[in-house]
Structure formats: structure tokens, C-alpha cells
Design an enzyme around this catalytic site. Structure first.
Site, PDB file in Angstrom:
ATOM      1  N   ARG A   6       1.205  -5.754  -4.944  1.00  0.00           N
ATOM      2  CA  ARG A   6       1.274  -6.671  -3.797  1.00  0.00           C
ATOM      3  C   ARG A   6       1.724  -8.080  -4.167  1.00  0.00           C
ATOM      4  O   ARG A   6       1.537  -9.010  -3.388  1.00  0.00           O
ATOM      5  CB  ARG A   6      -0.102  -6.746  -3.117  1.00  0.00           C
ATOM      6  CG  ARG A   6      -0.520  -5.481  -2.388  1.00  0.00           C
ATOM      7  CD  ARG A   6      -1.626  -5.757  -1.391  1.00  0.00           C
ATOM      8  NE  ARG A   6      -2.100  -4.534  -0.757  1.00  0.00           N
ATOM      9  CZ  ARG A   6      -1.526  -3.982   0.302  1.00  0.00           C
ATOM     10  NH1 ARG A   6      -0.472  -4.524   0.846  1.00  0.00           N
ATOM     11  NH2 ARG A   6      -2.028  -2.870   0.823  1.00  0.00           N
ATOM     12  N   TYR A  37      -7.756   5.655   2.395  1.00  0.00           N
ATOM     13  CA  TYR A  37      -7.020   6.020   1.186  1.00  0.00           C
ATOM     14  C   TYR A  37      -6.711   7.523   1.167  1.00  0.00           C
ATOM     15  O   TYR A  37      -5.747   7.944   0.525  1.00  0.00           O
ATOM     16  CB  TYR A  37      -7.814   5.574  -0.053  1.00  0.00           C
ATOM     17  CG  TYR A  37      -7.979   4.063  -0.054  1.00  0.00           C
ATOM     18  CD1 TYR A  37      -6.948   3.239  -0.486  1.00  0.00           C
ATOM     19  CD2 TYR A  37      -9.122   3.460   0.460  1.00  0.00           C
ATOM     20  CE1 TYR A  37      -7.068   1.857  -0.434  1.00  0.00           C
ATOM     21  CE2 TYR A  37      -9.244   2.078   0.524  1.00  0.00           C
ATOM     22  CZ  TYR A  37      -8.215   1.284   0.075  1.00  0.00           C
ATOM     23  OH  TYR A  37      -8.315  -0.078   0.148  1.00  0.00           O
ATOM     24  N   GLY A  63       0.814  -1.213   0.000  1.00  0.00           N
ATOM     25  CA  GLY A  63       0.000   0.000   0.000  1.00  0.00           C
ATOM     26  C   GLY A  63       0.845   1.259   0.000  1.00  0.00           C
ATOM     27  O   GLY A  63       1.952   1.271   0.545  1.00  0.00           O
ATOM     28  N   LYS A 104       8.146   0.613   5.485  1.00  0.00           N
ATOM     29  CA  LYS A 104       7.035   1.434   5.016  1.00  0.00           C
ATOM     30  C   LYS A 104       5.717   0.847   5.476  1.00  0.00           C
ATOM     31  O   LYS A 104       5.549  -0.363   5.406  1.00  0.00           O
ATOM     32  CB  LYS A 104       7.060   1.471   3.483  1.00  0.00           C
ATOM     33  CG  LYS A 104       5.851   2.059   2.842  1.00  0.00           C
ATOM     34  CD  LYS A 104       5.150   1.118   1.859  1.00  0.00           C
ATOM     35  CE  LYS A 104       4.460  -0.047   2.499  1.00  0.00           C
ATOM     36  NZ  LYS A 104       3.495  -0.746   1.663  1.00  0.00           N
ATOM     37  N   THR A 105       4.805   1.607   5.956  1.00  0.00           N
ATOM     38  CA  THR A 105       3.388   1.280   6.092  1.00  0.00           C
ATOM     39  C   THR A 105       2.740   2.319   6.985  1.00  0.00           C
ATOM     40  O   THR A 105       3.262   2.635   8.067  1.00  0.00           O
ATOM     41  CB  THR A 105       3.079  -0.136   6.637  1.00  0.00           C
ATOM     42  OG1 THR A 105       1.664  -0.252   6.757  1.00  0.00           O
ATOM     43  CG2 THR A 105       3.702  -0.488   7.967  1.00  0.00           C
ATOM     44  N   ASP A 149       0.276   1.799   8.585  1.00  0.00           N
ATOM     45  CA  ASP A 149      -0.302   1.085   9.733  1.00  0.00           C
ATOM     46  C   ASP A 149       0.539   1.220  11.009  1.00  0.00           C
ATOM     47  O   ASP A 149       0.049   0.989  12.102  1.00  0.00           O
ATOM     48  CB  ASP A 149      -0.454  -0.416   9.415  1.00  0.00           C
ATOM     49  CG  ASP A 149      -1.480  -0.667   8.330  1.00  0.00           C
ATOM     50  OD1 ASP A 149      -2.028   0.318   7.798  1.00  0.00           O
ATOM     51  OD2 ASP A 149      -1.724  -1.843   7.998  1.00  0.00           O
ATOM     52  N   MET A 190      -8.143   3.210   8.801  1.00  0.00           N
ATOM     53  CA  MET A 190      -7.290   2.179   8.217  1.00  0.00           C
ATOM     54  C   MET A 190      -6.255   1.668   9.221  1.00  0.00           C
ATOM     55  O   MET A 190      -5.943   2.336  10.203  1.00  0.00           O
ATOM     56  CB  MET A 190      -6.586   2.734   6.992  1.00  0.00           C
ATOM     57  CG  MET A 190      -6.486   1.730   5.891  1.00  0.00           C
ATOM     58  SD  MET A 190      -5.807   2.472   4.417  1.00  0.00           S
ATOM     59  CE  MET A 190      -6.844   1.721   3.190  1.00  0.00           C
ATOM     60  N   ASP A 230       5.530  -5.227   6.473  1.00  0.00           N
ATOM     61  CA  ASP A 230       6.051  -6.458   7.071  1.00  0.00           C
ATOM     62  C   ASP A 230       6.139  -7.583   6.045  1.00  0.00           C
ATOM     63  O   ASP A 230       7.156  -8.286   5.969  1.00  0.00           O
ATOM     64  CB  ASP A 230       5.230  -6.871   8.305  1.00  0.00           C
ATOM     65  CG  ASP A 230       3.734  -6.912   8.040  1.00  0.00           C
ATOM     66  OD1 ASP A 230       3.282  -6.294   7.061  1.00  0.00           O
ATOM     67  OD2 ASP A 230       3.020  -7.564   8.810  1.00  0.00           O
ATOM     68  N   ASP A 231       5.101  -7.729   5.219  1.00  0.00           N
ATOM     69  CA  ASP A 231       5.117  -8.815   4.235  1.00  0.00           C
ATOM     70  C   ASP A 231       6.206  -8.581   3.178  1.00  0.00           C
ATOM     71  O   ASP A 231       6.901  -9.511   2.769  1.00  0.00           O
ATOM     72  CB  ASP A 231       3.757  -8.933   3.543  1.00  0.00           C
ATOM     73  CG  ASP A 231       2.708  -9.529   4.475  1.00  0.00           C
ATOM     74  OD1 ASP A 231       3.080 -10.351   5.335  1.00  0.00           O
ATOM     75  OD2 ASP A 231       1.526  -9.178   4.352  1.00  0.00           O
ATOM     76  N   GLU A 279      -9.771  -0.465  11.665  1.00  0.00           N
ATOM     77  CA  GLU A 279     -10.126  -1.318  10.523  1.00  0.00           C
ATOM     78  C   GLU A 279     -10.013  -2.809  10.852  1.00  0.00           C
ATOM     79  O   GLU A 279     -10.817  -3.624  10.421  1.00  0.00           O
ATOM     80  CB  GLU A 279      -9.174  -0.955   9.382  1.00  0.00           C
ATOM     81  CG  GLU A 279      -9.403  -1.636   8.081  1.00  0.00           C
ATOM     82  CD  GLU A 279      -8.316  -1.266   7.070  1.00  0.00           C
ATOM     83  OE1 GLU A 279      -8.638  -0.593   6.099  1.00  0.00           O
ATOM     84  OE2 GLU A 279      -7.137  -1.649   7.254  1.00  0.00           O
TER      85      GLU A 279
HETATM   86  P1  FBP Z   1       0.761  -2.047   3.639  1.00  0.00           P
HETATM   87  O1  FBP Z   1       0.810  -2.954   4.815  1.00  0.00           O
HETATM   88  O2  FBP Z   1       1.152  -2.675   2.380  1.00  0.00           O
HETATM   89  O3  FBP Z   1       1.515  -0.783   3.899  1.00  0.00           O
HETATM   90  O4  FBP Z   1      -0.753  -1.573   3.407  1.00  0.00           O
HETATM   91  C1  FBP Z   1      -1.509  -1.152   4.472  1.00  0.00           C
HETATM   92  C2  FBP Z   1      -2.904  -0.786   4.068  1.00  0.00           C
HETATM   93  O5  FBP Z   1      -3.024   0.589   3.792  1.00  0.00           O
HETATM   94  C3  FBP Z   1      -3.872  -1.225   5.165  1.00  0.00           C
HETATM   95  O6  FBP Z   1      -4.014  -0.228   6.134  1.00  0.00           O
HETATM   96  C4  FBP Z   1      -5.113  -1.535   4.404  1.00  0.00           C
HETATM   97  O7  FBP Z   1      -5.901  -2.493   5.050  1.00  0.00           O
HETATM   98  C5  FBP Z   1      -4.586  -2.091   3.119  1.00  0.00           C
HETATM   99  O8  FBP Z   1      -3.339  -1.503   2.910  1.00  0.00           O
HETATM  100  C6  FBP Z   1      -5.470  -1.817   1.943  1.00  0.00           C
HETATM  101  O9  FBP Z   1      -4.970  -2.492   0.846  1.00  0.00           O
HETATM  102  P2  FBP Z   1      -5.295  -2.132  -0.659  1.00  0.00           P
HETATM  103  O10 FBP Z   1      -4.446  -0.945  -1.008  1.00  0.00           O
HETATM  104  O11 FBP Z   1      -4.848  -3.327  -1.402  1.00  0.00           O
HETATM  105  O12 FBP Z   1      -6.735  -1.835  -0.750  1.00  0.00           O
END
Ligand code: FBP
Length: 580
Positions: A145, A425, A81, A202-203, A205, A250, A175-176, A311
Site C-alpha cells: 500500500r 479476507y 488489497g 481493482k478492488t 469493494d 468487507m 481508487d487510491d 465494514e
Molecule cells: P483496496 O481498496 O486496496 O482494494 O482494498 C480493499 C480492502 O479489502 C477493504 O475492503 C478493506 O477495508 C481493506 O482492503 C483491508 O486492508 P488490509 O489488507 O490492509 O488489511
């Protein structure tokens, strides 16, 4: 291309960096600590990461490094993300590489990890990177992803890296994605290849953190963006005095975003998933808690309020967690049968038939929309797509029903009108705050220095972040140190452990000390929009979470050695001891 006045002004912003990063790159080396251990499952992880397990923590220190000026090619991938600041990681990496040798090249793989598998890439030039400095989004090269996991995908990645003569690959991800970085680093070593892999945390979250990675980038900007909006909604609620606003925030698993936004805006209710799990609270308990506050506020004539919902909540409610785990296993093992059915009732009935009696009862008590949302595709890493599950609406439905019962029983006399929101978003591609702009640039530049010092299987790290950039400490943390085994797609897999909200930590305790007051007495704070120019307290403050969690950086490890130094560690060299 037309750009906004702010974008133009932000191009001119010069990120603040730790003083060491301002020196010539050939005069920066690393000091290494003791070997490290993984969090848990050490034996299994040692067997999986035969070549990269247990590497020492690295800290950048002054010292000669003639290799930094070698002409090299480096590949970069944005993964997962969006998070504000990704462009600055690339800018910092680019500037480091070019400072080392103007003939070196930075190759940007397009659309995330699939870009390297399929060899879709562009060269990142000065002209290109200058258009993206200090801006949000990941659009310079795009993100994705895809998980690099099959033997063919690894082989294609290696083939691309060889074809493009890459010395190293930098993976900017959560993390992934950093798990992917660790696996790739091990794969290259196993194959006897010298290609290095460096991750960048990065994230939005905020759950990729530990003692050595104090926060992931993007969290700062995202929570400030959401807090601005929550503050605005709260002020609207207090003006009109007619709506309860349920705001889902989120954050796929951890509730860091929700907690930080609560600390910044002082809502009436903020649910924290980790607490729900620890207290074994059921959906009914949560609804009862919300209704009790609604009823008490109604007694004071206040039929309005703000409820923050993380979320990831749904996966932390014990009965829902069990249900989702069962659904995940069914989807992993009976996917062909499931996919052959028409989406909707047929799939719901199929899953229902496979569940344990307990989970079936929970599943059938849910509204049909939520049942269908629980069955939607998992992401490539096996995660439920919680951003698509309307937990805020589920809560509203259940709260409304319960309030009706309470009214009939005479324990509630108010009126209940609601609005639902989902903030996610909106915050992921905002212009990075000064903090994220500075932090990201420093992370990218540090990633280059880790490469120049020969490291692989590390994550770029900048520490002491609650202090001004002049006191930041740059280095690298071995990725295996952050790993454990978890069940994904029905199998045990090595993954970087998500850092959830620590219920004994200061941010949560601070919230707990205040929440009962905020519940009944309207005390909303309006932080306003992120400011980029102005006094420090409005434009350079880190998050409350970071400040509350800040710990003094630990003293030097006795055994630490500057790489290439025969004299051991000088007193000036700062090297961290691995966590015991
Ligand atoms: P990352 O862990 O890849 O940084 O993404 C986090 C995130 O923004 C979450 O908060 C959310 O649940 C998810 O991505 C949404 O994913 P997508 O962009 O595929 O809708």
C-alpha cells in the site's frame, strides 16, 4: 510444488474475451471521443494535471497499428488489497505484450509500489505466468500500500523506469492506486519523459466504477464467496433456531458488497451505510431498528436471524463521521505528541482532550476497545483501517443492552444469543469466478493495447459486462475524468472519487422493496459455492448489481476519429460520448 486438483483444472481454462482481442494486435487501433472533464473541482484539477487533464475516451477498434509489434519493456505493479483475478490481468498483459513482439519483456515489481521505488523486480516469464493463470491471490509478485508521493519517491520511480528502459508502467489497483497512476502519468509528462502509465480497476469493494468502468475486478468473486458463507450460516441459523448472527462484510467505505450479498441471500437485516448517512441515523437509531426486528421475530417464536453489517458503517454514522474526521485531523497535526504516549488510556485521554465537546461525548460513550481501534494507524492513503474496527461487536453490545431495557419495559419477550463474524479476507484471494477470470484477462490485454496506441493516464476499461464476453467493448478512460478533491491527512488532495451505493439506483431500490418481507419472514437463499464448470446460469452469471445497473451502451460520438484514420469514424466504430 503440490497443487490442488481444481488449480490444475483451472490452468487449462481459456478466458473469454471480446472478439476484437482475438485479432492480431497490429490490426487494433483506437478511436478517440471528445475531451473530457473531471467530476468536480475542474479548475483546480486542470492546474494540477496540466499535461494529462481532459484527455478523450478511447475505444479499441479494428485498424492498422504497426507500433504494436515494437519490442518493448513494460513494468507491472499490484497495489493495495488482494482481489481475485489479479493474476489474470498479468496473464492478459503478458500475452498481449508477447503477441506484439516475443522479444518484449514484462517486469513485475515486487511488493506493490515500493517495488518500483526500490527497484525490486523480476521478469515475468511464460513459465512463471502459466503457474498463476486463473488462480486467486497476488502472490506472483506480491502487493503493498505504499503511496508514491514524495519528490524522492517520484525521482526513484523515474530512475527505475529509465534504468529498465520501460515504455510503460501498469498499475493494478483501487481508487487510491489509480490516483497514484494519474499523478505518475502527469509527473512523467511534466519531466518530458515518454513513459506511459495505465491503470487497471481493482478492488473487491466495488467502489471504483462509473458509467465507463462498470465494475472493479474481484467484486464478483468476493461477493459470491461471502454469499456462499452467509447462505450457509443462514441455513444453520434456521436449523438450530437459537442465534442471531451479526456478519460484518468487507468494503472500506461503500456498501456495495453488503447490498449485493443481501440481494443474493435475503437476510433479515442488511444495513446500508449510504442510507444511514442520508437519513442522518444515529447509532441509537440503528440499534433501535435492529431491536425492533428482533422483537417482532421473537413474537413469532423466531429468536434467530441474520444481520449484515457493512465494514464502513462506522464512518457513515453522522456523529461517528464527525468524530473520526476530528481524530484524523488531530493525528495529522499532533502525531508526534500522540505517538510519544503509551498506547491505551494515555492516548485515549490525549485525543479526548483535543476533541470538540460533541465528539468527546460520543467518544466517551464507546467501549474502550472501539476507542482504541479508532486510534489505530491510518493506512498510507490516510484511511481509517475499518477492517480492524469491530463494528459488529459494538452493535451486539448495544443491541443486547437495549433488549434488556425493552424486556424490563415489557416490549420484548424473546431470548437473545448471538454469534459474530467478519467476512473479508476469505474472499480476496479466492479462485476468480469465470466472470473475473474473463474480465481480468481482457483488462490486462487491453492495457497492453492502450500502451501500444501511445496512451498514458488512462484506466483499462471493458464495457457491456452484463452481456456475454462476445459483446464486450474494450478501451481506455482518462483517469482525470474520475477525479475530485478530497481532504486527506488534513490537506485537499486530488483523488479518484469513490462510487458509493446510489440510493436512487436499481440495486438499492430492489433491496428496499424486499427488505421488510425478509425481516419478518425467514426467506434465506443459499447461493452455494462458486461453480467453474457447468451450465451458464450457475457458472457464468454476473452479479445482481451489475445486471440491475446495466445500461445499453450509448451510440457513437459524431466527432470520434479512429487514430491514424483520415476518414473519420466509420459507422462500425463504437465510440462513447463523455458524460455531460
Ligand atoms: P483496496 O481498496 O486496496 O482494494 O482494498 C480493499 C480492502 O479489502 C477493504 O475492503 C478493506 O477495508 C481493506 O482492503 C483491508 O486492508 P488490509 O489488507 O490492509 O488489511
Amino acid at each position: 510444488m503440490e497443487i490442488s486438483p481444481l488449480q490444475k483444472a483451472r490452468y487449462a481454462y481459456k478466458p473469454k474475451v471480446p472478439p476484437l482481442l482475438k485479432k492480431s494486435v497490429s490490426s487494433i487501433t483506437i478511436a478517440l471521443g471528445k475531451p473530457t472533464e473531471a467530476l468536480t473541482d475542474r479548475k483546480e484539477l486542470k492546474a494540477i494535471f496540466k499535461h494529462t487533464y481532459g484527455q478523450p475516451i478511447a475505444t479499441l477498434v479494428p485498424g492498422k497499428n504497426s507500433k504494436a509489434s515494437e519490442k518493448i519493456n513494460v513494468g507491472v505493479i499490484l497495489s493495495g488489497g488482494q482481489a481475485p483475478g489479479g493474476h489474470n490481468v498479468i496473464a492478459g498483459l503478458f500475452d498481449g505484450i508477447k503477441k506484439g513482439n516475443p522479444g518484449s519483456k514484462l517486469i513485475g515489481f515486487l511488493g506493490g509500489p515500493s517495488g518500483i521505488i526500490k527497484d525490486k523486480a523480476i521478469e515475468i516469464t511464460a513459465k512463471l505466468v502459466d503457474q498463476y493463470r486463473n488462480t486467486g491471490g497476488f502472490d506472483i509478485i506480491g502487493s503493498g500500500r505504499t503511496k508514491i508521493e514524495t519528490e524522492e519517491q517520484f525521482a526513484s520511480t523515474l530512475a527505475t523506469a529509465k534504468k529498465r528502459k520501460l515504455k510503460a508502467i501498469v498499475i493494478i489497483g483501487g481508487d487510491d492506486s489509480n490516483t497514484n497512476a494519474a499523478v505518475l502519468a502527469e509527473y512523467f509528462r511534466e519531466k518530458g519523459e515518454s513513459i506511459q502509465v495505465i491503470g487497471v480497476p481493482k478492488t473487491i469493494d466495488g467502489d471504483l466504477k462509473n458509467e465507463y468502468v462498470e465494475t472493479s475486478f474481484g467484486f464478483d468473486t468476493a461477493v459470491k464467496t461471502y454469499s456462499e458463507l452467509i447462505g450457509n450460516i443462514a441455513r444453520d441459523a434456521n436449523s438450530a433456531k437459537k442465534y442471531w448472527h451479526f456478519i460484518k462484510l468487507m468494503g472500506r467505505a461503500a456498501s456495495h458488497i453488503c447490498l449485493e450479498c443481501a440481494l443474493q441471500t435475503q437476510p433479515n437485516i442488511a444495513l446500508i451505510s449510504e442510507e444511514v448517512e442520508a437519513k442522518n441515523q444515529t447509532l441509537k437509531d440503528i440499534v433501535e431498528y435492529i431491536c425492533s426486528i428482533i422483537a417482532k421475530r421473537a413474537e413469532k417464536g423466531e429468536n434467530f436471524g441474520i444481520v449484515l453489517v457493512p465494514e464502513g458503517l462506522i464512518e457513515f454514522i453522522p456523529e461517528m463521521k464527525k468524530l473520526i474526521a476530528e481524530i484524523n485531523d488531530i493525528l495529522a497535526h499532533k502525531n508526534a505528541e500522540f505517538s510519544s504516549l503509551a498506547p491505551g488510556q494515555a492516548q485515549i485521554d490525549f485525543i479526548s482532550g483535543q476533541l470538540s465537546a460533541e465528539s468527546r461525548a460520543v467518544f466517551s460513550s464507546l467501549p474502550k476497545e472501539i476507542q482504541s481501534q479508532l486510534l489505530m494507524d491510518r493506512d498510507p492513503h490516510g484511511n481509517v483501517q475499518v477492517s480492524r474496527i469491530e463494528t459488529e461487536k459494538l452493535l451486539i453490545t448495544l443491541v443486547e443492552a437495549r433488549l434488556k431495557e425493552m424486556k424490563a419495559a415489557g416490549s420484548y419477550t424473546g431470548s437473545f444469543s448471538y454469534q459474530s463474524h467478519f467476512l473479508g479476507y476469505e474472499g480476496r484471494s479466492a479462485f476468480p469466478s469465470n466472470f473475473d477470470a474473463d474480465y481480468c484477462y481482457s483488462l490486462g490485454f487491453t492495457a497492453f493495447l492502450l500502451i501500444a496506441n501511445g496512451l498514458s493516464g488512462y484506466i483499462s476499461s471493458i464495457r457491456n459486462l452484463a452481456r456475454p464476453a462476445a459483446e464486450w467493448i474494450a478501451g481506455g478512460i482518462p483517469l482525470t475524468m474520475m477525479m475530485n478533491l478530497e481532504r486527506r491527512h488534513g490537506k485537499e488532495k486530488p483523488v479518484i472519487k469513490k462510487a458509493l451505493v446510489d440510493l436512487k439506483g436499481k440495486p438499492f431500490k430492489t433491496f428496499v422493496a424486499k427488505r421488510d418481507g425478509w425481516a419478518l419472514t425467514t426467506s434465506y437463499l443459499c447461493p452455494g459455492a462458486i461453480q467453474y464448470f457447468g451450465p451458464d446460469e450457475v457458472c457464468n452469471m454476473p452479479t445482481k448489481t451489475l445486471v440491475l445497473e446495466a445500461k445499453p451502451v450509448k451510440p457513437l460520438g459524431k466527432n470520434a476519429q479512429a487514430k491514424g484514420s483520415t476518414k473519420g469514424t466509420s459507422k462500425k466504430k463504437i465510440v462513447e460520448e463523455p458524460k455531460k
